[in-house]
Structure formats: C-alpha cells, structure tokens
Design a protein around this motif. Structure first.
Motif, PDB file in Angstrom:
ATOM      1  N   ALA A  74       0.833  -1.209   0.000  1.00 24.81           N
ATOM      2  CA  ALA A  74       0.000   0.000   0.000  1.00 24.81           C
ATOM      3  C   ALA A  74       0.863   1.253   0.000  1.00 24.81           C
ATOM      4  O   ALA A  74       0.567   2.237  -0.701  1.00 24.81           O
ATOM      5  CB  ALA A  74      -0.928  -0.013   1.214  1.00 24.81           C
ATOM      6  N   ALA A  75       1.944   1.232   0.794  1.00 27.08           N
ATOM      7  CA  ALA A  75       2.846   2.390   0.842  1.00 27.08           C
ATOM      8  C   ALA A  75       3.521   2.612  -0.505  1.00 27.08           C
ATOM      9  O   ALA A  75       3.638   3.742  -0.984  1.00 27.08           O
ATOM     10  CB  ALA A  75       3.886   2.189   1.936  1.00 27.08           C
ATOM     11  N   LYS A  77       2.423   1.712  -3.397  1.00 29.70           N
ATOM     12  CA  LYS A  77       1.420   2.127  -4.382  1.00 29.70           C
ATOM     13  C   LYS A  77       1.159   3.632  -4.305  1.00 29.70           C
ATOM     14  O   LYS A  77       1.031   4.295  -5.336  1.00 29.70           O
ATOM     15  CB  LYS A  77       0.127   1.352  -4.161  1.00 29.70           C
ATOM     16  N   ARG A  78       1.069   4.187  -3.085  1.00 28.98           N
ATOM     17  CA  ARG A  78       0.783   5.623  -2.971  1.00 28.98           C
ATOM     18  C   ARG A  78       1.965   6.472  -3.437  1.00 28.98           C
ATOM     19  O   ARG A  78       1.796   7.656  -3.717  1.00 28.98           O
ATOM     20  CB  ARG A  78       0.366   5.995  -1.561  1.00 28.98           C
ATOM     21  N   HIS A  79       3.149   5.861  -3.500  1.00 30.88           N
ATOM     22  CA  HIS A  79       4.310   6.614  -3.986  1.00 30.88           C
ATOM     23  C   HIS A  79       4.593   6.351  -5.469  1.00 30.88           C
ATOM     24  O   HIS A  79       5.645   6.739  -5.975  1.00 30.88           O
ATOM     25  CB  HIS A  79       5.539   6.284  -3.141  1.00 30.88           C
ATOM     26  N   GLU A  81       2.367   7.506  -7.611  1.00 23.08           N
ATOM     27  CA  GLU A  81       1.580   8.553  -8.263  1.00 23.08           C
ATOM     28  C   GLU A  81       2.515   9.500  -9.019  1.00 23.08           C
ATOM     29  O   GLU A  81       3.734   9.428  -8.891  1.00 23.08           O
ATOM     30  CB  GLU A  81       0.772   9.326  -7.219  1.00 23.08           C
ATOM     31  N   THR A  97       8.540  13.812   3.263  1.00 24.00           N
ATOM     32  CA  THR A  97       7.749  12.599   3.049  1.00 24.00           C
ATOM     33  C   THR A  97       8.164  11.489   4.005  1.00 24.00           C
ATOM     34  O   THR A  97       7.317  10.765   4.540  1.00 24.00           O
ATOM     35  CB  THR A  97       7.892  12.121   1.592  1.00 24.00           C
ATOM     36  N   GLU A 101       5.689   9.603   6.591  1.00 20.45           N
ATOM     37  CA  GLU A 101       5.544   8.145   6.613  1.00 20.45           C
ATOM     38  C   GLU A 101       5.880   7.598   8.007  1.00 20.45           C
ATOM     39  O   GLU A 101       5.246   6.654   8.487  1.00 20.45           O
ATOM     40  CB  GLU A 101       6.443   7.508   5.555  1.00 20.45           C
ATOM     41  N   ARG A 104       2.949   8.234  10.218  1.00 21.31           N
ATOM     42  CA  ARG A 104       1.857   7.316   9.862  1.00 21.31           C
ATOM     43  C   ARG A 104       2.116   5.930  10.441  1.00 21.31           C
ATOM     44  O   ARG A 104       1.197   5.280  10.950  1.00 21.31           O
ATOM     45  CB  ARG A 104       1.703   7.254   8.342  1.00 21.31           C
ATOM     46  N   ASP A 111      -3.488  10.436   5.898  1.00 17.61           N
ATOM     47  CA  ASP A 111      -3.960   9.633   4.776  1.00 17.61           C
ATOM     48  C   ASP A 111      -3.093   9.842   3.540  1.00 17.61           C
ATOM     49  O   ASP A 111      -2.182  10.675   3.515  1.00 17.61           O
ATOM     50  CB  ASP A 111      -5.430   9.935   4.463  1.00 17.61           C
ATOM     51  N   ASP A 112      -3.379   9.067   2.501  1.00 16.48           N
ATOM     52  CA  ASP A 112      -2.600   9.135   1.256  1.00 16.48           C
ATOM     53  C   ASP A 112      -2.674  10.524   0.631  1.00 16.48           C
ATOM     54  O   ASP A 112      -1.686  11.030   0.085  1.00 16.48           O
ATOM     55  CB  ASP A 112      -3.117   8.095   0.251  1.00 16.48           C
ATOM     56  N   ASN A 116       0.524  12.839  -0.580  1.00 12.17           N
ATOM     57  CA  ASN A 116       0.665  13.223  -1.989  1.00 12.17           C
ATOM     58  C   ASN A 116       0.439  14.714  -2.188  1.00 12.17           C
ATOM     59  O   ASN A 116       1.060  15.339  -3.052  1.00 12.17           O
ATOM     60  CB  ASN A 116      -0.321  12.426  -2.850  1.00 12.17           C
TER      61      ASN A 116
END
Length: 323
Positions: A74-75, A77-79, A81, A97, A101, A104, A111-112, A116
C-alpha cells in the motif's frame, strides 16, 4: 522460515525505538534513501514521469517502517503517483515525506491524500529553483574552471569538474533531505491544532496554482483558421520594394514595425479564429485541453491512449489546416 525471521530482524534494526515505543528511521536508512534518490530519473516516463525513481528511493524506509507485505504494498502504491521536479531539489521533498511516513507508521492519522498533497505542493515551486542554481550557475562555473585547466593540458581539469560537481551534488542532496526530514517532524507534531491539514491544504493550493500557471507556458494550441482579410492603409505596412538600400531602409522598416506591430509586414490584415479567442480569453484552448485530458485520466483512460489520440488529432488538423 529462518530467512524470513532474519529479514524481519534486519528491518526492525533499521528503526530506532524512542519514547513511548515510538519508531524512528535510523540514519543508515535515510542514507540508503539518499543514495537511491540519485537515480530519480532512472525510470522517467511520459505517464507519471519520476514516480518510478521516487518509489525506488523510498523502498528502504517503507521496509523499515512497515513489516507486513500488505502495508508495504500500500505504501509503495501511494508513492507511484505522478511526481516530477528538478532531481537535486527533490531531496527536501523526500525528507518531509519520510517524516510523514514515519508518523503514519506510529499511528498518526495521515492519509494518502495528505502525503501526496505535500509532495505535489512542494515539487512545483522547488522545480524552478534547481535550473538556475545547478544548471545555470554551479555547473557552468565548474565547467569553465575545468575547461581552462584542460586547455593547458592539465589532467586536473576534468578531474576537478567531476569530483567537485558530484561532491556538491551529493552533499546538497543529503543535507536538504535531512533538513526536510526535521522540518517534517516539526510539522507533524502539532496535529491536534490541525497544522498538518493546513499545510496540506496550502501545499495543494500552491501546487495547483503553479501547475495552472504553467499550462499557458507548456500547452500550445493554435487555430489559424482565417476569419477576415482586410486591405490596410498604405501607410500602415512596409513597402519592401520602395525601401532605400542600406541602413536607411532597415531604419524605415523598423520604425513602421514599431508603430503598427506585426500587421506591418503585409498589405492585408488577416484575422484568424485564434486571434479572436486570444482577445476574448487568452489561453482558453490550452486550459480546455488540459481540463479535458484531466477528465479522461480521472475516467482511467490510459495516458498512452491519450498521447496517441493527441498525435492523431494534431496530424489530421494540420493536414486540413485547422491547427
């Protein structure tokens, strides 16, 4: 099984346990991120630009902070973008960032979109700093110094350029990443007062403002469809055949041009559809094109499909003299 246990122990050793069981990224992990960050443009692509290099750089931190595969995926994937900025001034963005993280992973409600949003908000303004500082100042100075020595046959010329350039570059990457990391920690400490939300909102607004301002510069749409053609007054355009020879002719041509502008080149004044649109709302077509592409991306249309479609439309429109 034994190998998996060793891997987990190694990852856990790369975080520091502080007060109240709080986990923090160790300096060794942050250095690994910095070293990988040098390859930010290694997988540059037209779809999301530097996202692959960014994700590659932050992997050591993700592995250190999250120990189950689902959280790591998941981490990562959000990076993946969209991300794009000057490769050297990207380091402070990475530092902030990493701090977010880390918070988090410690259970803070980040949240994502917040992560971002800060990335997008910082990458735009910083991108304009890298070119004048590195490409237009430091590199030419070192290049001139190295070249002057090389011209005399001194082997130190290229060596000085190579060593000093990479030394300055790496020190800047590490120091600014650490500065961003410390600043990010300060930002995320005051979550109760909504500071992170305010920073995220301001960063998002600033990022959208910068991107919006750059639309006019990066996107160019021209529709030269002729609307009117009117004969001009004989005194408002340059009579090329009547100009005297030499400097006097050049002087008269420049004076006429300065008085009447671009229309001074032709005895007829041609008004195109683009001229009318520019008088109505300058930059309207680039804006509409950008919004249209954004709409298609939101509907999960492939960027490659959009690029090929724009190529096709441009070729057809050019053939029929529409654009």
């Amino acid at each position: 099984m034994t190998e998996n246990k060793k891997t987990i122990k190694k990852e856990q050793a790369e975080v520091i346990t502080g007060e109240n069981g709080r986990i923090e990224l160790s300096e060794s992990v942050r250095k690994k991120v910095c070293n990988r960050h040098q390859f930010l443009q290694g997988t540059w692509n037209f779809e999301r630009m530097q996202n692959g290099g960014w994700a590659y750089a932050i992997i050591p931190a993700i592995k250190a902070l999250y120990h189950d595969k689902a959280s790591q995926a998941a981490a990562l994937k959000r990076h993946l973008e969209f991300y794009n900025t000057h490769p050297y001034v990207s380091a402070p963005v990475m530092g902030v960032t990493l701090a977010m993280e880390e918070e988090r992973a410690n259970g803070t409600a980040i949240d994502d979109a917040a992560i971002n949003g800060v990335k997008v908000g910082m990458m735009g303004p910083l991108a304009g700093v890298g070119d004048p500082v590195f490409w237009f100042t430091i590199r030419p100075i070192l290049g001139a110094l190295g070249a002057s020595l090389a011209l005399t046959g001194n082997i130190l010329g290229p060596l000085i350029f190579f060593v000093f350039w990479n030394l300055i570059r790496y020190i800047f990457l590490w120091k600014t990443q650490e500065a961003g990391y410390k600043a990010g920690n300060e930002i995320t400490k005051d979550l109760s007062g909504g500071l992170l939300g305010k920073v995220t909102l301001m960063a998002s607004i600033l990022g959208m403002f910068v991107i919006g301002a750059l639309v006019q510069r990066w996107v160019n749409v021209n529709i030269p469809v002729e609307i009117t053609r009117v004969a001009q007054n004989t005194q408002t355009y340059i009579h090329w055949e009547k100009l005297p020879a030499g400097a006097e002719g050049i002087k008269q041509a420049l004076e006429t041009y300065n008085t009447y502008g671009a229309t001074a080149f032709s005895p007829e004044k041609v008004t195109t559809l683009q001229d009318n649109l520019d008088m109505l709302i300058p930059g309207l077509l680039p804006l509409l094109l950008t919004l249209g592409v954004s709409k298609l991306l939101k509907k999960d249309v492939s960027p490659i499909t959009i690029i090929l479609a724009l190529f096709a439309i441009g070729i057809v429109a050019r053939y029929f003299h529409i654009m």
